[in-house]
Motif scaffolding. Structure first.
Motif, short mmCIF file in Angstrom:
data_model
loop_
_atom_site.label_atom_id
_atom_site.label_comp_id
_atom_site.label_asym_id
_atom_site.label_seq_id
_atom_site.Cartn_x
_atom_site.Cartn_y
_atom_site.Cartn_z
N ILE A 169 1.10 -1.47 0.01
CA ILE A 169 0.11 -0.28 0.17
C ILE A 169 1.00 1.27 0.07
N GLN A 170 0.55 2.13 -0.72
CA GLN A 170 1.25 3.57 -1.12
C GLN A 170 0.71 4.49 -0.90
N LEU A 171 0.76 5.64 -0.30
CA LEU A 171 0.43 6.53 -0.33
C LEU A 171 1.07 7.79 -0.31
N VAL A 172 0.82 8.97 -1.94
CA VAL A 172 1.47 9.42 -2.49
C VAL A 172 0.64 10.99 -2.26
N SER A 173 1.54 11.88 -1.37
CA SER A 173 1.25 12.90 -0.88
C SER A 173 0.80 13.80 -2.12
#
Length: 232
Positions: A169-173
């Motif tokens: 899971i990757q969150l990109v700001s």
């Protein structure tokens, strides 16, 4: 009589549970994503060309084939790498998916040529407080994420990555503009204002990626297509 009623309830529950969810029928809870999702069925109604009209209440999704050449411009143009389902018509006010307190206005998938889900991309907007809360909640449940800053031209994003069982899971700001990032590139104050104005909508966007662990090395940093390109 009671046994028949109970059996009927069980059958009804089973049929409801097995029914394939369709895109936009209701907001998709990304925390429940199964990699058995059938993208062709999921987007079937949204790929109807009548949804390409502005009068439609539904998003319009296109199905495209990616070949190996699309990855790094050196691969085989005739060998299929995967299939992507791209949202090409939508409203920023749409809410088609959520993960905890974050909501998203569009949802796209990338599958193998055989239809196996490799990567899902969710794009939307969120307040700084909501983003901070999401990071804290997910970090409380799973090991601390790796945090990486990515710079491109005048833009900087932060990528928070959690490795959870069978998935990444990757969150990109949000995009931050830093004109001092490339001091060798001389631009005027007017050009700075123009860049800020042009990018004002995209700067507030966040991306959430859910990638099947088996495909992480194959996909991370190698996609150049649309919203998948920020998966790094």
């Amino acid at each position: 009589m009671m046994n028949k009623t109970f059996l009927l309830l069980v059958i009804t529950f089973f049929l409801t549970s097995c029914k394939a969810q369709e895109y936009e029928t209701e907001p998709f809870d990304l925390s429940t994503l199964s990699f058995k999702l059938n993208s062709e069925e999921f987007y079937s109604k949204s790929m109807d060309r009548k949804n390409n009209k502005f009068t439609s209440d539904r998003q319009y999704v296109e199905k495209d084939t990616l070949n190996e050449y699309d990855l790094d411009w050196t691969g085989n143009k005739n060998k299929i790498f995967g299939i992507q389902y791209r949202v090409v018509s939508y409203s920023p006010k749409d809410t088609v998916a959520f993960y905890k307190n974050l909501t998203f206005s569009r949802l796209q998938t990338l599958t193998t040529a055989q239809g196996d889900l490799m990567l899902m991309s969710a794009t939307g907007k969120g307040s700084d407080d909501n983003i901070k809360s999401f990071i804290q909640e997910l970090t409380a449940e799973y090991p601390n994420p790796s945090i990486k800053a990515e710079e491109f031209s005048f833009f900087k994003t932060y990528h928070y990555t959690w490795k959870i069982n069978d998935r990444i899971i990757q969150l990109v700001s949000k995009n931050k503009i830093d004109f001092d990032q490339t001091p060798h590139q001389v631009i005027t104050e007017k050009e700075k204002k123009d860049i800020i104005e042009i990018e004002k909508n995209r700067r507030d966007e966040i991306h959430l990626y859910i990638c099947k662990s088996d495909y992480e090395q194959k996909l991370r940093g190698k996609l150049n297509s649309g919203e998948f390109s920020a998966f790094k």
